[in-house]
Motif scaffolding. Structure first.
Motif, PDB file in Angstrom:
ATOM      1  N   GLY A 124       0.812  -1.414  -0.281  1.00  0.00           N
ATOM      2  CA  GLY A 124       0.146  -0.010  -0.168  1.00  0.00           C
ATOM      3  C   GLY A 124       1.019   1.200   0.394  1.00  0.00           C
ATOM      4  O   GLY A 124       0.116   2.208  -0.051  1.00  0.00           O
ATOM      5  N   LEU A 125       2.379   1.427  -0.085  1.00  0.00           N
ATOM      6  CA  LEU A 125       2.707   2.462   0.495  1.00  0.00           C
ATOM      7  C   LEU A 125       4.221   2.736  -0.792  1.00  0.00           C
ATOM      8  O   LEU A 125       4.120   3.441  -1.646  1.00  0.00           O
ATOM      9  CB  LEU A 125       3.950   2.163   1.390  1.00  0.00           C
ATOM     10  CG  LEU A 125       3.514   1.904   2.200  1.00  0.00           C
ATOM     11  CD1 LEU A 125       4.418   1.899   3.842  1.00  0.00           C
ATOM     12  CD2 LEU A 125       2.760   3.524   2.475  1.00  0.00           C
ATOM     13  N   LEU A 126       4.162   1.444  -2.203  1.00  0.00           N
ATOM     14  CA  LEU A 126       5.543   1.800  -3.249  1.00  0.00           C
ATOM     15  C   LEU A 126       3.962   2.917  -4.075  1.00  0.00           C
ATOM     16  O   LEU A 126       3.317   2.458  -4.407  1.00  0.00           O
ATOM     17  CB  LEU A 126       5.594   0.075  -3.663  1.00  0.00           C
ATOM     18  CG  LEU A 126       6.203  -0.179  -2.991  1.00  0.00           C
ATOM     19  CD1 LEU A 126       6.704  -1.800  -3.171  1.00  0.00           C
ATOM     20  CD2 LEU A 126       7.384  -0.205  -3.836  1.00  0.00           C
ATOM     21  N   THR A 127       5.489   3.738  -4.623  1.00  0.00           N
ATOM     22  CA  THR A 127       4.670   3.886  -5.862  1.00  0.00           C
ATOM     23  C   THR A 127       5.300   3.936  -7.571  1.00  0.00           C
ATOM     24  O   THR A 127       5.730   3.079  -6.847  1.00  0.00           O
ATOM     25  CB  THR A 127       5.860   5.658  -5.417  1.00  0.00           C
ATOM     26  OG1 THR A 127       7.231   5.726  -6.084  1.00  0.00           O
ATOM     27  CG2 THR A 127       5.895   6.402  -3.980  1.00  0.00           C
ATOM     28  N   SER A 128       4.652   4.332  -8.185  1.00  0.00           N
ATOM     29  CA  SER A 128       4.429   3.948  -9.317  1.00  0.00           C
ATOM     30  C   SER A 128       5.857   3.699  -9.742  1.00  0.00           C
ATOM     31  O   SER A 128       6.332   3.501 -10.640  1.00  0.00           O
ATOM     32  CB  SER A 128       3.102   4.937 -10.218  1.00  0.00           C
ATOM     33  OG  SER A 128       3.644   6.068  -9.701  1.00  0.00           O
TER      34      SER A 128
END
Length: 268
Positions: A124-128
């Motif tokens: 839920g935290l990794l950016t694109s």
């Protein structure tokens, strides 16, 4: 005053005296007499305060410097470090590098306890941009590269995932539990091509779960990845295989099936 053994007492060994000196300096830090970033008193004064010889004090300072507790500054004395937990934990890496048998198994067990929930949180935290970087890493690791480069990409893949959680202590602990030396030993010990193909497949499963933002599936895939390493260790040391593998397989299968579109029932 410097330590002086009683005439009737057995003289303490140099190691014991150094350990005593280390304990005394640590106590000064714990009690707040020396705060993070503060400068140590000059050698003569500190030796007098602690009742140590200057030689014992020097040995203790060298040891505490190696532990990242003290930091020498050229021409400006010795200071207490910032005492950041993740910095202090970096000295644990050597234990992972030389671990074997039960020691290595215990480290992997801790990794299995920590890495799956960390990977789940990362979903839920990794950016694109970070997900795109993970894809690029896997594309490179699938190519015709040497073992050393593959291991470096493996380390970077996991580093990006854990770093997204934003906890330096967790990042340092997990990187310490699986160092470059340990990973290289495992890849070579399981025959390069086979180990790399298996790790690549497991990494791809982790990335699919992360891209889908499926925390549970990401945790399962990460756990399966660590268990695969445990299996290699069990095989290489002729011990019983990890009992959790089948449960993890069911976990990944059930989560993957849950994400698949439900089949339409044919009219009877």
């Amino acid at each position: 005053m410097p330590e002086r053994p009683n005439n009737g007492a057995r003289k303490a060994s140099p190691t014991a005296v150094t350990d005593l000196a280390i304990a005394k300096i640590k106590q000064m830090i714990v009690t707040g007499r020396l705060e993070p970033g503060s400068r140590l008193p000059n050698e003569a004064d500190l030796a007098e305060q602690l009742g140590l010889s200057r030689n014992s004090l020097r040995e203790a300072v060298r040891a505490l410097t190696a532990m990242r507790i003290l930091v020498p500054k050229q021409g400006d004395g010795t200071y207490v470090s910032g005492l950041e937990p993740h910095r202090l934990m970096e000295t644990m890496a050597f234990a992972a590098d030389v671990s074997a048998g039960d020691g290595a198994r215990q480290l992997l067990h801790v990794r299995r306890l920590l890495e799956p929930p960390a990977t789940a949180q990362a979903a839920g935290l990794l950016t694109s941009e970070q997900l795109a970087e993970l894809e690029r890493i896997l594309a490179r690791s699938a190519g015709d590269i040497g073992v050393e480069e593959f291991v470096e990409l493996d380390i970077e893949f996991h580093r990006i995932i854990v770093a997204s959680v934003g906890n330096p202590v967790l990042s340092t602990l997990l990187s310490t539990l699986s160092t470059h030396t340990q990973r290289l030993r495992i890849v070579r010990g399981t025959r390069d091509a086979r180990a790399r193909a298996r790790a690549q497949t497991e990494h791809e499963a982790i990335l699919r779960a992360l891209t889908a933002r499926d925390a549970s599936l990401a945790a399962c895939a990460a756990a399966m990845h660590v268990v695969a390493v445990e299996e290699w260790l069990d095989h290489s040391t002729a011990t019983s295989p990890s009992p959790c593998k089948e449960g993890l397989k069911q976990c990944t299968t059930s989560r993957a099936e849950a994400r698949s579109p439900a089949r339409r029932r044919e009219p009877s």
